[in-house]
Design an enzyme around this catalytic site. Structure first.
Site, short mmCIF file in Angstrom:
data_model
loop_
_atom_site.label_atom_id
_atom_site.label_comp_id
_atom_site.label_asym_id
_atom_site.label_seq_id
_atom_site.Cartn_x
_atom_site.Cartn_y
_atom_site.Cartn_z
CG ASN A 16 -7.55 -2.28 15.88
OD1 ASN A 16 -6.53 -1.98 16.48
ND2 ASN A 16 -7.52 -2.87 14.69
CG MET A 92 -14.39 -2.48 5.81
SD MET A 92 -12.59 -2.29 5.88
CE MET A 92 -12.16 -2.78 4.22
NE ARG A 93 -20.72 1.59 4.48
CZ ARG A 93 -21.27 1.20 3.33
NH1 ARG A 93 -21.23 1.99 2.28
NH2 ARG A 93 -21.86 0.04 3.23
CG LEU A 94 -13.36 8.28 1.90
CD1 LEU A 94 -11.99 7.88 2.44
CD2 LEU A 94 -13.24 8.69 0.43
CG HIS A 111 -3.83 2.37 6.90
ND1 HIS A 111 -4.86 1.93 6.11
CD2 HIS A 111 -2.68 2.20 6.17
CE1 HIS A 111 -4.37 1.51 4.95
NE2 HIS A 111 -3.06 1.67 4.96
C1 GRF Z 1 -7.13 -3.58 10.98
O1 GRF Z 1 -6.04 -4.18 10.35
C2 GRF Z 1 -7.09 -2.10 10.81
O2 GRF Z 1 -5.80 -1.58 10.76
C3 GRF Z 1 -7.77 -1.91 9.48
O3 GRF Z 1 -8.78 -2.88 9.45
C4 GRF Z 1 -8.46 -3.95 10.33
C5 GRF Z 1 -9.57 -4.05 11.31
O4 GRF Z 1 -9.44 -5.14 12.18
N1 GRF Z 1 -8.25 -0.54 9.36
P1 GRF Z 1 -10.42 -5.28 13.42
O5 GRF Z 1 -11.84 -5.26 12.88
O6 GRF Z 1 -10.16 -4.14 14.34
O7 GRF Z 1 -10.07 -6.60 14.02
#
Ligand code: GRF
Length: 208
Positions: A16, A92-94, A111
């Protein structure tokens, strides 16, 4: 037009992040990624940033006494780059109150489900287990909850009987890479307006 200064927080592969960098580079959105921060030394997102000459930081949570101190360091870096919008991209953290207070309604997340369905971890598996026929992805502003903030953009994909977590994730990811840069672009152009819990998209001709 001045480009919106974006800071990205990522824990993993950073696809992303890549989609946002690509959109910026192609001039599709009035934004530039100024800095990338990760809580994981090995995050491929950091390598991607370096490849584009974007400053990249690993902030090791273990080096801080508590979450507030860890987040204070993140805020310090983001402020150093005069970041105006923080994008969580597989972070990966809140996000805690230190970051939230420093960037009120200036933090977005992507998400892999149609929120409010299936928040939290393993959204694609949750969707498969539930037997939904349509899933998708959501870009939303971040509040203190887990994937609960105001929804900015969503995209839907079909779910097939023979889908695996991987095949569904891949189909959703394709859409993530479209709507995340779009949402950043809308923010950059000042077109997002928060009214209560609703995000209104002002101006422009395009229907979202
Ligand atoms: C994606 O599926 C996003 O929606 C989720 O974590 C994943 C991250 O993928 N929050 P990347 O690291 O952007 O490839």
């Amino acid at each position: 037009m001045a480009l919106l200064k974006v800071g990205v927080l990522a824990s993993g592969r950073g696809s992303n992040l890549q989609s946002i960098i690509d959109s910026c580079q192609r001039g599709e959105i009035n934004a530039e990624v100024k800095v990338v921060i990760s809580d994981s030394r090995d995050a491929y997102a950091l390598r991607r940033a370096e490849k584009y000459g974007i400053d990249a930081y690993f902030v090791n949570v273990k080096e801080y006494p508590d979450k507030a101190a860890y987040e204070a360091r993140i805020v310090e870096i983001l402020k150093q780059y005069q970041v105006e919008l923080v994008c969580l991209a597989g972070y990966m953290r809140l996000v805690g109150s230190t970051v939230l207070k420093a960037f009120p309604w200036r933090i977005m997340n992507i998400h892999p489900s149609l929120l409010p369905a299936f928040p939290g971890l393993h959204a694609q598996r949750q969707a498969l287990d539930h037997g939904v026929k349509i899933s998708g992805c959501t870009v939303h502003f971040v509040d203190e909850g887990m994937d609960t903030g105001p929804i900015i953009l969503q995209a839907a994909v079909p779910v097939y009987d023979d889908d695996t977590e991987e095949s569904l994730a891949e189909r959703i990811l394709e859409q993530e890479h479209k709507i995340y840069p779009q949402a950043v672009g809308l923010f950059a152009d000042g077109r997002l307006q928060l009214v209560g819990k609703k995000v209104i998209i002002n101006g422009g001709k395009k229907n979202y």
